[in-house]
Scaffold this motif. Structure first.
Motif, PDB file in Angstrom:
ATOM      1  N   THR A  76       0.815  -1.225   0.000  1.00  0.00           N
ATOM      2  CA  THR A  76       0.000   0.000   0.000  1.00  0.00           C
ATOM      3  C   THR A  76       0.845   1.270   0.000  1.00  0.00           C
ATOM      4  OG1 THR A  76      -0.112  -0.080   2.416  1.00  0.00           O
ATOM      5  CG2 THR A  76      -1.901  -1.151   1.188  1.00  0.00           C
ATOM      6  N   SER A  77       2.186   1.085   0.024  1.00  0.00           N
ATOM      7  CA  SER A  77       3.074   2.244   0.012  1.00  0.00           C
ATOM      8  C   SER A  77       4.404   1.827  -0.598  1.00  0.00           C
ATOM      9  CB  SER A  77       3.292   2.777   1.431  1.00  0.00           C
ATOM     10  OG  SER A  77       4.005   1.832   2.207  1.00  0.00           O
ATOM     11  N   SER A  78       5.195   2.802  -0.975  1.00  0.00           N
ATOM     12  CA  SER A  78       6.503   2.503  -1.558  1.00  0.00           C
ATOM     13  C   SER A  78       7.410   1.839  -0.528  1.00  0.00           C
ATOM     14  CB  SER A  78       7.150   3.780  -2.090  1.00  0.00           C
ATOM     15  OG  SER A  78       7.319   4.730  -1.046  1.00  0.00           O
ATOM     16  N   ALA A  79       7.274   2.243   0.745  1.00  0.00           N
ATOM     17  CA  ALA A  79       8.087   1.648   1.804  1.00  0.00           C
ATOM     18  C   ALA A  79       7.765   0.170   1.967  1.00  0.00           C
ATOM     19  CB  ALA A  79       7.869   2.392   3.117  1.00  0.00           C
ATOM     20  N   GLU A  80       6.462  -0.152   1.924  1.00  0.00           N
ATOM     21  CA  GLU A  80       6.053  -1.544   2.059  1.00  0.00           C
ATOM     22  C   GLU A  80       6.511  -2.357   0.851  1.00  0.00           C
ATOM     23  OE1 GLU A  80       2.081  -3.942   3.600  1.00  0.00           O
ATOM     24  OE2 GLU A  80       1.867  -2.018   2.568  1.00  0.00           O
ATOM     25  N   ARG A  81       6.431  -1.755  -0.322  1.00  0.00           N
ATOM     26  CA  ARG A  81       6.876  -2.446  -1.534  1.00  0.00           C
ATOM     27  C   ARG A  81       8.384  -2.716  -1.475  1.00  0.00           C
ATOM     28  NH1 ARG A  81       4.477   0.543  -4.736  1.00  0.00           N
ATOM     29  NH2 ARG A  81       6.127   2.065  -5.177  1.00  0.00           N
ATOM     30  N   ASP A  82       9.153  -1.738  -0.979  1.00  0.00           N
ATOM     31  CA  ASP A  82      10.593  -1.931  -0.835  1.00  0.00           C
ATOM     32  C   ASP A  82      10.897  -3.054   0.159  1.00  0.00           C
ATOM     33  OD1 ASP A  82      11.117   0.070  -2.623  1.00  0.00           O
ATOM     34  OD2 ASP A  82      11.515   1.612  -1.109  1.00  0.00           O
ATOM     35  N   LEU A  83      10.099  -3.129   1.216  1.00  0.00           N
ATOM     36  CA  LEU A  83      10.288  -4.183   2.205  1.00  0.00           C
ATOM     37  C   LEU A  83      10.080  -5.553   1.580  1.00  0.00           C
ATOM     38  CD1 LEU A  83      10.642  -5.295   5.072  1.00  0.00           C
ATOM     39  CD2 LEU A  83       8.221  -4.813   5.472  1.00  0.00           C
ATOM     40  N   TYR A  84       8.984  -5.709   0.821  1.00  0.00           N
ATOM     41  CA  TYR A  84       8.701  -6.988   0.177  1.00  0.00           C
ATOM     42  C   TYR A  84       9.788  -7.346  -0.831  1.00  0.00           C
ATOM     43  CZ  TYR A  84       3.991  -6.666   2.180  1.00  0.00           C
ATOM     44  OH  TYR A  84       2.923  -6.580   3.033  1.00  0.00           O
ATOM     45  N   ASP A  85      10.283  -6.339  -1.558  1.00  0.00           N
ATOM     46  CA  ASP A  85      11.360  -6.586  -2.524  1.00  0.00           C
ATOM     47  C   ASP A  85      12.618  -7.086  -1.811  1.00  0.00           C
ATOM     48  OD1 ASP A  85       9.833  -5.872  -4.691  1.00  0.00           O
ATOM     49  OD2 ASP A  85      10.636  -3.830  -4.845  1.00  0.00           O
TER      50      ASP A  85
ATOM     51  N   GLU B 161      11.230  -7.551  10.187  1.00  0.00           N
ATOM     52  CA  GLU B 161      10.293  -8.436   9.490  1.00  0.00           C
ATOM     53  C   GLU B 161      10.908  -9.817   9.292  1.00  0.00           C
ATOM     54  OE1 GLU B 161       6.611  -9.295   7.744  1.00  0.00           O
ATOM     55  OE2 GLU B 161       7.277  -7.466   8.794  1.00  0.00           O
ATOM     56  N   PHE B 162      12.209  -9.846   9.030  1.00  0.00           N
ATOM     57  CA  PHE B 162      12.939 -11.097   8.807  1.00  0.00           C
ATOM     58  C   PHE B 162      13.016 -11.922  10.097  1.00  0.00           C
ATOM     59  CE2 PHE B 162      17.117 -13.297   8.817  1.00  0.00           C
ATOM     60  CZ  PHE B 162      16.969 -14.097   7.691  1.00  0.00           C
ATOM     61  N   VAL B 163      13.218 -11.284  11.216  1.00  0.00           N
ATOM     62  CA  VAL B 163      13.393 -11.859  12.567  1.00  0.00           C
ATOM     63  C   VAL B 163      14.751 -12.565  12.648  1.00  0.00           C
ATOM     64  CG1 VAL B 163      12.442 -13.300  14.389  1.00  0.00           C
ATOM     65  CG2 VAL B 163      10.892 -12.121  12.787  1.00  0.00           C
ATOM     66  N   ASP B 164      14.824 -13.777  12.111  1.00  0.00           N
ATOM     67  CA  ASP B 164      16.088 -14.506  12.027  1.00  0.00           C
ATOM     68  C   ASP B 164      15.951 -15.565  10.941  1.00  0.00           C
ATOM     69  OD1 ASP B 164      14.878 -16.921  13.176  1.00  0.00           O
ATOM     70  OD2 ASP B 164      15.088 -15.954  15.123  1.00  0.00           O
ATOM     71  N   LEU B 165      17.051 -16.208  10.614  1.00  0.00           N
ATOM     72  CA  LEU B 165      17.060 -17.132   9.477  1.00  0.00           C
ATOM     73  C   LEU B 165      16.089 -18.291   9.670  1.00  0.00           C
ATOM     74  CD1 LEU B 165      18.175 -18.026   6.777  1.00  0.00           C
ATOM     75  CD2 LEU B 165      20.135 -19.052   7.973  1.00  0.00           C
ATOM     76  N   GLU B 166      16.070 -18.888  10.850  1.00  0.00           N
ATOM     77  CA  GLU B 166      15.194 -20.039  11.078  1.00  0.00           C
ATOM     78  C   GLU B 166      13.721 -19.641  10.991  1.00  0.00           C
ATOM     79  OE1 GLU B 166      16.038 -23.180  11.178  1.00  0.00           O
ATOM     80  OE2 GLU B 166      18.118 -22.530  10.855  1.00  0.00           O
ATOM     81  N   THR B 167      13.382 -18.459  11.508  1.00  0.00           N
ATOM     82  CA  THR B 167      12.000 -17.971  11.425  1.00  0.00           C
ATOM     83  C   THR B 167      11.613 -17.737   9.975  1.00  0.00           C
ATOM     84  OG1 THR B 167      12.168 -16.895  13.591  1.00  0.00           O
ATOM     85  CG2 THR B 167      10.404 -16.146  12.133  1.00  0.00           C
TER      86      THR B 167
END
Length: 232
Positions: A37-46, A98-104
């Motif tokens: 819904t925003s450029s920031a969110e899109r950058d996060l998903y990318d 958002e990533f938390v850690d590798l196992e998550t």
């Protein structure tokens, strides 16, 4: 001997991979797809998509190296680049949360990738972690470089530069310059790798404790003397 297959030295976008039927089968066609819904969110998903790509690509690269499908030089260059990409993406605090850690992250996206997991835990290409024998002659410049890297690292500890982002690059320089001089094991070499793994698992701004700094200094002094003993 397996046929030679050149692996990319970069992480391709996730859209280059064919769909995984086991994942697709769990997606409901009636479920509304959530869009950014925003450029920031899109950058996060990318960024999260790029992390996924790095992990998948790194796992494939590790398998190719084991099968001798890539040369050591090609593997080292590609692996080092992927590890740097992974760290660079996770240097963003929003992505890291958002990533938390590798196992998550792996659980969230139903990933296995055991070889990539181990390589990311260590934070070094296999060729650096365990150097292979070389017949190339050792130059005085290589010895001088390794010696200087040891001294630079020990000086950093004396100056209380204890953050991961200060120590890890310097210690990486030590092990890589040492590997250019000798593939022989020596007292303290294993400690260099162990400390690299410890630092690799810390956050960039996190610092080693006072007790860790003393132990690290002691281990590196021993490693330095062990390295010099191989030159006699």
């Amino acid at each position: 001997m397996y046929p030679s297959v050149r692996q990319p030295a970069y992480a391709p976008t996730p859209y280059n991979y064919p769909p995984n039927p086991s994942l697709s089968s769990r997606i409901s066609l009636d479920e509304e797809v959530r869009l950014a819904t925003s450029s920031a969110e899109r950058d996060l998903y990318d960024s999260l998509a790029e992390i996924y790509s790095v992990i998948v690509t790194l796992d494939a690269l590790e398998k190719a190296y084991i099968k001798d499908s890539v040369t050591e030089a090609e593997y080292t260059e590609a692996c080092d680049r992927l590890l740097k990409q992974y760290k660079a993406i996770l240097s963003d605090e929003t992505v890291l949360r958002e990533f938390v850690d590798l196992e998550t992250f792996k659980r969230e996206w139903d990933m296995e990738c055991p070889r990539a997991t181990e390589r990311l835990r260590i934070g070094l290409p296999a060729t650096v972690e365990q150097p292979t024998p070389s017949n190339a002659g050792v130059t005085g410049a290589a010895i001088a470089e390794a010696t200087q890297d040891f001294i630079t690292f020990l000086d950093a500890l004396k100056l209380n530069l204890l953050a991961k982002d200060s120590l890890h690059p310097l210690l990486s320089d030590v092990i890589q310059s040492v590997n250019k001089v000798t593939d022989r094991d020596f007292e303290g070499r294993g400690k260099i790798v162990q400390w690299l793994i410890t630092l690799n698992q810390m956050k960039a701004t996190e610092e080693v404790t006072e007790d860790q700094a003393r132990e690290l200094s002691f281990d590196m002094e021993r490693a330095y003397h062990g390295f010099k003993s191989t030159l006699k």
